[in-house]
Design a protein around this motif. Structure first.
Motif, PDB file in Angstrom:
ATOM      1  N   PRO A  75      45.555  99.066 -30.077  1.00  0.00           N
ATOM      2  CA  PRO A  75      45.710  98.162 -28.921  1.00  0.00           C
ATOM      3  C   PRO A  75      45.941  98.891 -27.603  1.00  0.00           C
ATOM      4  CG  PRO A  75      47.602  98.002 -30.394  1.00  0.00           C
ATOM      5  CD  PRO A  75      46.584  98.820 -31.103  1.00  0.00           C
ATOM      6  N   LEU A  76      46.564 100.081 -27.698  1.00  0.00           N
ATOM      7  CA  LEU A  76      46.802 100.847 -26.464  1.00  0.00           C
ATOM      8  C   LEU A  76      45.476 101.323 -25.866  1.00  0.00           C
ATOM      9  CD1 LEU A  76      49.930 102.952 -27.526  1.00  0.00           C
ATOM     10  CD2 LEU A  76      49.872 101.110 -25.854  1.00  0.00           C
ATOM     11  N   TYR A  77      44.614 101.876 -26.742  1.00  0.00           N
ATOM     12  CA  TYR A  77      43.295 102.322 -26.263  1.00  0.00           C
ATOM     13  C   TYR A  77      42.477 101.120 -25.773  1.00  0.00           C
ATOM     14  CZ  TYR A  77      43.503 107.251 -27.551  1.00  0.00           C
ATOM     15  OH  TYR A  77      43.819 108.580 -27.589  1.00  0.00           O
ATOM     16  N   ALA A 114      52.515 105.758 -23.315  1.00  0.00           N
ATOM     17  CA  ALA A 114      52.841 105.329 -24.687  1.00  0.00           C
ATOM     18  C   ALA A 114      52.026 106.151 -25.701  1.00  0.00           C
ATOM     19  CB  ALA A 114      52.531 103.846 -24.851  1.00  0.00           C
ATOM     20  N   LEU A 115      50.767 106.434 -25.371  1.00  0.00           N
ATOM     21  CA  LEU A 115      49.929 107.229 -26.286  1.00  0.00           C
ATOM     22  C   LEU A 115      50.448 108.657 -26.426  1.00  0.00           C
ATOM     23  CD1 LEU A 115      46.329 106.048 -25.334  1.00  0.00           C
ATOM     24  CD2 LEU A 115      47.404 105.842 -27.567  1.00  0.00           C
ATOM     25  N   GLN A 116      50.945 109.215 -25.319  1.00  0.00           N
ATOM     26  CA  GLN A 116      51.481 110.575 -25.376  1.00  0.00           C
ATOM     27  C   GLN A 116      52.740 110.623 -26.242  1.00  0.00           C
ATOM     28  OE1 GLN A 116      50.193 113.525 -24.435  1.00  0.00           O
ATOM     29  NE2 GLN A 116      48.435 112.224 -24.034  1.00  0.00           N
ATOM     30  N   VAL A 117      53.593 109.605 -26.074  1.00  0.00           N
ATOM     31  CA  VAL A 117      54.821 109.530 -26.887  1.00  0.00           C
ATOM     32  C   VAL A 117      54.445 109.376 -28.360  1.00  0.00           C
ATOM     33  CG1 VAL A 117      56.903 108.164 -27.342  1.00  0.00           C
ATOM     34  CG2 VAL A 117      56.231 108.633 -24.987  1.00  0.00           C
ATOM     35  N   LEU A 118      53.478 108.494 -28.613  1.00  0.00           N
ATOM     36  CA  LEU A 118      52.995 108.251 -29.978  1.00  0.00           C
ATOM     37  C   LEU A 118      52.445 109.539 -30.591  1.00  0.00           C
ATOM     38  CD1 LEU A 118      52.817 105.654 -31.666  1.00  0.00           C
ATOM     39  CD2 LEU A 118      50.446 105.433 -30.968  1.00  0.00           C
ATOM     40  N   ILE A 122      53.811 111.379 -33.926  1.00  0.00           N
ATOM     41  CA  ILE A 122      52.910 111.669 -35.053  1.00  0.00           C
ATOM     42  C   ILE A 122      52.881 113.175 -35.332  1.00  0.00           C
ATOM     43  CG2 ILE A 122      50.466 111.674 -35.753  1.00  0.00           C
ATOM     44  CD1 ILE A 122      50.214 108.906 -34.397  1.00  0.00           C
ATOM     45  N   GLY A 123      52.807 113.960 -34.275  1.00  0.00           N
ATOM     46  CA  GLY A 123      52.812 115.424 -34.416  1.00  0.00           C
ATOM     47  C   GLY A 123      54.085 115.910 -35.089  1.00  0.00           C
ATOM     48  N   SER A 145      47.802 118.695 -20.839  1.00  0.00           N
ATOM     49  CA  SER A 145      46.784 117.930 -20.097  1.00  0.00           C
ATOM     50  C   SER A 145      47.023 116.426 -20.224  1.00  0.00           C
ATOM     51  CB  SER A 145      45.390 118.303 -20.586  1.00  0.00           C
ATOM     52  OG  SER A 145      45.297 118.098 -21.975  1.00  0.00           O
ATOM     53  N   GLY A 146      47.495 116.011 -21.403  1.00  0.00           N
ATOM     54  CA  GLY A 146      47.789 114.595 -21.612  1.00  0.00           C
ATOM     55  C   GLY A 146      48.889 114.097 -20.691  1.00  0.00           C
TER      56      GLY A 146
END
Lengths: 174, 71
Positions: A75-77, A114-118, A122-123, A145-146
């Protein structure tokens, strides 16, 4: 209008449409994998090349968690692509400096954050469950870069907001 | 807005129409209408100068400050 920019907009329009579809396909694939990891646990992990060994239960839990978190990215993308698509449409319509686009850019910046935190979560999980027997190499974690993209988008959103207000002022100037 | 544009009164005093003023100072009728009806957010010094010149008036004759009543 330069030739390159006149071609860029229709290209962006098509590419974004494709990305929206690909994103949903990615979501469906991750959902299938997550379901398989729960319903057909042994078969799935065998297919992934994970053999029973010590610490396997934490790896299974970790992989399930990663898949579930991966679903959150869909949903974020989608939010990013949908708003970017709407912005491209306003550029094509010849009126991009509107308040709605400033809001869209702000929403894109929040989604990127939010994607960077996610990605970092995950990492972190991947690093925690990775073992010498079953090394886990995921393209996730901290990305310079993110984070730069996040900061840049937030700044651009502010610039856009200020620019839109200036334009509104100018429109009311006689 | 607390700033009131008195263009209508000035035009009436000078027996001039908005169209005539627009032609004299080279400003579109649409923009002059925006100014006349008080819908303008800002006025350029160049516009003010042109109007003052065409109507032989001072900026103060064109604009008036009327404090808004608190509701």
């Amino acid at each position: 209008m330069p030739r390159s920019s006149s071609a860029a907009l229709p290209t962006a329009h098509v590419v974004l449409r494709i990305l929206i579809v690909l994103n949903w396909l990615y979501g469906a694939a991750v959902l299938t994998l997550l379901t398989a990891m729960i319903v057909a646990e042994q078969w799935t992990f065998k297919a992934l090349g994970i053999t029973p060994s010590s610490g396997i239960s934490s790896m299974i839990t970790g992989l399930r968690l990663i898949a579930a978190l991966g679903l959150l990215a869909v949903p974020l993308y989608h939010a990013i692509f949908k708003r970017l698509f709407a912005m491209v449409e306003t550029v094509r319509g010849g009126d991009p400096f509107v308040a709605a686009n400033a809001d869209r850019l702000q929403a894109i910046a929040r989604a990127l954050l939010a994607l960077q935190v996610l990605s970092m979560v995950i990492g972190g999980i991947a690093k925690a469950i990775s073992t010498p027997q079953h090394p886990l190499h995921l393209d996730a974690g901290f990305s310079t870069s993110g984070w730069l993209a996040v900061i840049l988008t937030f700044v651009l959103a502010r610039v856009f907001t200020a620019g839109t207000l200036m334009r509104e002022e100018l429109e009311g100037t006689v | 807005m607390a700033i009131v544009v008195k263009l209508d009164d000035l035009l009436h005093d000078r027996r001039m129409t908005l169209t005539e003023l627009g032609q004299r100072i080279d400003i579109t009728l649409a923009n002059l209408s925006i100014l006349k009806t008080g819908k303008a957010r800002a006025i350029r010094f160049s516009t003010l100068e042109a109007i003052c010149q065409a109507l032989a008036c001072q900026p103060g004759d064109l604009l008036r400050f009327e404090p808004e009543k608190e509701t």
